[in-house]
Design an enzyme around this catalytic site. Sequence first.
Site, PDB file in Angstrom:
ATOM      1  N   TYR A  75       6.655   4.104  -4.716  1.00  0.00           N
ATOM      2  CA  TYR A  75       7.348   2.807  -4.694  1.00  0.00           C
ATOM      3  C   TYR A  75       7.710   2.412  -3.268  1.00  0.00           C
ATOM      4  O   TYR A  75       7.405   1.303  -2.825  1.00  0.00           O
ATOM      5  CB  TYR A  75       8.614   2.912  -5.560  1.00  0.00           C
ATOM      6  CG  TYR A  75       9.465   1.669  -5.593  1.00  0.00           C
ATOM      7  CD1 TYR A  75       9.243   0.682  -6.546  1.00  0.00           C
ATOM      8  CD2 TYR A  75      10.510   1.483  -4.687  1.00  0.00           C
ATOM      9  CE1 TYR A  75      10.031  -0.465  -6.593  1.00  0.00           C
ATOM     10  CE2 TYR A  75      11.299   0.339  -4.721  1.00  0.00           C
ATOM     11  CZ  TYR A  75      11.058  -0.622  -5.678  1.00  0.00           C
ATOM     12  OH  TYR A  75      11.841  -1.752  -5.711  1.00  0.00           O
ATOM     13  N   LYS A 121       6.059  -0.699  -0.850  1.00  0.00           N
ATOM     14  CA  LYS A 121       6.949  -1.687  -0.223  1.00  0.00           C
ATOM     15  C   LYS A 121       6.756  -1.679   1.296  1.00  0.00           C
ATOM     16  O   LYS A 121       6.706  -2.738   1.940  1.00  0.00           O
ATOM     17  CB  LYS A 121       8.405  -1.374  -0.561  1.00  0.00           C
ATOM     18  CG  LYS A 121       8.767  -1.553  -2.018  1.00  0.00           C
ATOM     19  CD  LYS A 121       8.806  -3.006  -2.429  1.00  0.00           C
ATOM     20  CE  LYS A 121       9.406  -3.198  -3.806  1.00  0.00           C
ATOM     21  NZ  LYS A 121       9.415  -4.614  -4.230  1.00  0.00           N
TER      22      LYS A 121
END
Length: 219
Positions: A126, A130
Site C-alpha cells: 500500500y 502511494k
Amino acid sequence: METQTRTAVVTGASGLVGGLLLDTLLASPRYREVLSLGRRPLPEQHPKLVQRTVDFARLAEESLPAADDAFCCLGTTIKKAGSQEAFRAVDHDAVLAFAQATKKAGARRFLVVTALGANPRSRVFYNRVKGEAEEALEGVGFESLVILQPSLLLGERAESRPGERAAIMASRVLAPLLRPLASRPIEARTVARAMVALALDAPRGVRVVPSGELQELGR
C-alpha cells in the site's frame, strides 16, 4: 466577500475526503466553478457544480475544460478493489491519468491525497504504490504539486470498513501516547479544509505536507 477568481476540477468526490472537499470548494467564495469527474454521477446539485462521467482508463481521450486547480482524492483498498493489480489501477494509474489530463487542459496546481508512510521503496505494498504515485506525479510538470499525507482518517464512510473502524477505535484510545499531531488520526474534514487552504497559497515546486501539518492547516 472575496472575488470569485478560480475554477477547480476534482476527482474522488464520492469518497470520504473528496466529498468533504467538494462541499468546501462549493462553499468557498474563491471558486466560481467546480468540475467533478467520476465513474458515476453524484447526487449533489449546486449552481457552481458541473459533473462529467469518465472512464479513467481512457481519460487521455477526453477533452477537459481548463481549470486553475486540480484536486485528486482517488483511493481504494485492496479488499474493495479485489486484487493488488486492481488497487494499483486506481491508486496509481487513475491518479496519474487524472494528473496528465488536467495538466494538458491547463491546470497550474495539482493537489493529491496519498498517505502517511508513502514511499516508493516501502516493503508494504500500500505505501509503496502511494509512493510510486507521488514519484510519477513529480514528472508531470505542474507549476505546483502539493502532496498531502494524512494519517488514519476519521469520518463516516459510505462503505463499511470493519478493519479500519477497529484501527480508529484503538488509535483514539492510544492517541495521548502518540507524538503530538504527527501520527494521530485526523478528521477527513480537516484534510479537506487543509487541501483548499494549500491550493490558495501553493508555492512553486513540490510540497509534501505530513499529517501533523495538515492538522494545523485544516483547523
